[in-house]
Structure formats: structure tokens, C-alpha cells
Design an enzyme around this catalytic site. Structure first.
Site, short mmCIF file in Angstrom:
data_model
loop_
_atom_site.label_atom_id
_atom_site.label_comp_id
_atom_site.label_asym_id
_atom_site.label_seq_id
_atom_site.Cartn_x
_atom_site.Cartn_y
_atom_site.Cartn_z
N PRO A 2 -6.77 3.62 -21.83
CA PRO A 2 -5.54 3.03 -22.37
C PRO A 2 -4.50 4.10 -22.64
CG PRO A 2 -7.25 3.11 -24.05
CD PRO A 2 -7.90 3.50 -22.76
N GLU A 3 -3.25 3.75 -22.40
CA GLU A 3 -2.14 4.66 -22.67
C GLU A 3 -1.32 4.10 -23.83
OE1 GLU A 3 -0.19 5.96 -19.05
OE2 GLU A 3 -2.07 5.83 -17.93
N ARG A 253 -6.37 14.39 -12.07
CA ARG A 253 -6.21 12.93 -12.16
C ARG A 253 -5.59 12.42 -10.86
NH1 ARG A 253 -5.65 11.40 -17.52
NH2 ARG A 253 -5.86 9.25 -16.77
#
EC number: 3.2.2.-
Length: 263
Positions: A2-3, A253
Site C-alpha cells: 500500500p502507498e 522495483r
């Protein structure tokens, strides 16, 4: 992972459940927090603040519960007295007359005085949160141009919570596409126009995601709603120039971008 927008929405649901209501029960798993249980009875949660992935639960007697979800922590809202069946380990329970909020599996939990809040190591390291509506594009621009950040490549800078809290991988990808910048660029290389565009996008895109991600607009005004333009869209045509979106790995990433119009 989650951001910022997802964490802020979770905090909103916690606030909606118990904010402003007297606590009827407080329970902590960790021995060092047990002494706070009785003093919380009758107190109210006044605000739940997000700082990146940390939540600050502020109480009416000026103490603040600091919690960081790390990889596995999760908050849930339940009815008062409800004890869900789960394999997760309960760490915190804060209950009012009708609702309770439960924190599972997290291990980084502290109760802080106002003085401790100002000197907490994580909170001192982390930058301003992009979903703090008091944060302006002018302040973001000043951070971009500061000696600490001006010569950092955006691929790593936009994942660094010391720069701005609440950004993560999908936001990094979407922000850089929106302003047409390659991940290898640095703030020190940008024109005033590019700096202004990036400063605004660093706030506008997370806030748009927070407000509208997952919302369906019956009028089909999709331009006003958040959606992925490049994230997880490798091999598809770029909406801006028609180039092919590519996937790579940057700062360990997955990264998605258009090699044609992101320069």
C-alpha cells in the site's frame, strides 16, 4: 504494498469508526503499553494522522499512539465486543460504545508524549506527507532543489520517504510519465517549467488517487478520475505519443515508462 493514498483511506475508515467518541476499553499486547490502558478510558481519538506508512492516533489527553505497519501490520474496524477469527496476532484494541479498531501483527508500536513526538527517530527522518493538504507545490519545489535532493535520480528519490512520505512505486511511475521525465533525470537538470510541473504532479497525482481510485464515473469523465497510464501496461501503446510502454527494474522495483516521450 500500500502507498500513501491507500494508507490514508484506511486511516479515514478508522476515524469514521471511533473519532470523537469516548473510549470504553483499551488493550495492548505489549507489556510496556499496559500502563496506558486505564488512562485511555473516557478519552477520545481526536485525529488519526498518516506519515508515510506510520499512523499517529492522537488522543484528547495529548498522548499519541505511534504505529508502523511494516510488512504485515493491518488495522480492522469491527463492532464493539466482536473478536474476529483470524490467524493474525492482535496487538492493539481501542473500543467505543459501538465500534472498535484492531491492529494486528505490527510490532513497531509506541505511546508518545508531545515532546517525544517531536524527537521520534522515524518521524524525524520522514519527509512531509503528500496527502497533508497543508503541503504546497512551492514547498515541494524547494525540497527538490535542496542540496540533499537536487542531484538524486528520480528513480530512487521518489521512493525515498525522507524526500516525501506516502510515495511508492505506482505513484513514482505515474508521476514521471505525467510530466514526461525519464527516471534517470535529476531536479538539478530541469527547467523552471519542468520543476513546476513535477512539483504539482508530486501532490496532485497522489491526491487524485486518494480521492478517486476505484471510483466509477457514470458520465465517463475518465480524465477526472485516477487510473494507471503506464503501471502494469508494458507492451501497450503510450496514450500520449503512441510509443510502446516498457518495463525495467530501477532501485530494485519494477518500473514502467515510455522511452519515446519520457526524456
Amino acid at each position: 504494498m500500500p502507498e500513501g493514498p491507500e494508507i490514508r483511506r484506511a486511516a479515514d475508515s478508522l476515524e469514521a469508526a471511533i473519532k470523537g467518541k469516548p473510549l470504553t476499553n483499551a488493550w495492548f499486547a505489549f507489556p510496556q503499553l499496559k500502563s496506558f490502558e486505564s488512562s485511555l478510558i473516557g478519552q477520545k481519538v481526536t485525529q488519526i494522522e498518516t506519515r508515510g506508512k506510520a499512523l499517529l492516533t492522537h488522543f484528547s489527553h495529548n498522548l499519541t499512539l505511534y504505529s508502523h505497519n511494516q510488512l504485515y501490520g493491518v488495522w480492522r474496524v469491527v463492532d464493539a465486543g466482536e473478536h474476529p477469527q483470524t490467524s493474525r496476532i492482535l496487538r492493539v484494541r481501542l473500543q467505543t460504545a459501538d465500534k472498535a479498531i484492531l491492529l494486528y501483527s505490527a510490532s513497531d508500536i509506541e505511546m508518545l508524549t508531545p515532546e517525544q513526538l517531536l524527537t521520534h527517530p522515524f518521524l524525524q527522518r520522514v519527509g512531509p506527507d503528500v496527502l497533508d493538504m497543508r503541503l504546497t507545490a512551492e514547498e515541494v519545489k524547494a525540497r527538490l532543489l535542496s542540496p540533499k535532493f537536487r542531484n538524486r535520480q528520480f528513480s530512487g528519490l521518489l521512493l525515498d520517504q525522507a524526500f516525501l512520505a506516502g510515495l511508492g512505486n505506482y505513484l513514482r511511475v505515474e508521476i514521471l510519465w505525467e510530466v514526461g521525465l525519464a527516471a534517470q533525470r535529476k531536479a538539478s537538470q530541469l527547467s523552471e517549467e519542468q520543476l513546476d510541473a513535477l512539483s504539482h504532479a508530486l501532490l496532485e497525482i497522489p491526491r487524485l488517487s486518494y480521492n478517486t481510485r476505484g471510483v466509477v464515473d457514470d458520465n465517463k469523465h475518465h480524465g477526472a478520475l485516477f487510473r494507471f497510464k503506464v503501471f502494469h501496461r508494458e507492451g501497450k501503446a503510450c496514450e500520449r505519443c503512441g510509443g510502446v510502454i516498457e518495463r525495467s527494474t530501477l532501485s530494485s522495483r519494477p518500473f514502467y515508462g515510455c522511452p519515446v516521450c519520457q526524456k
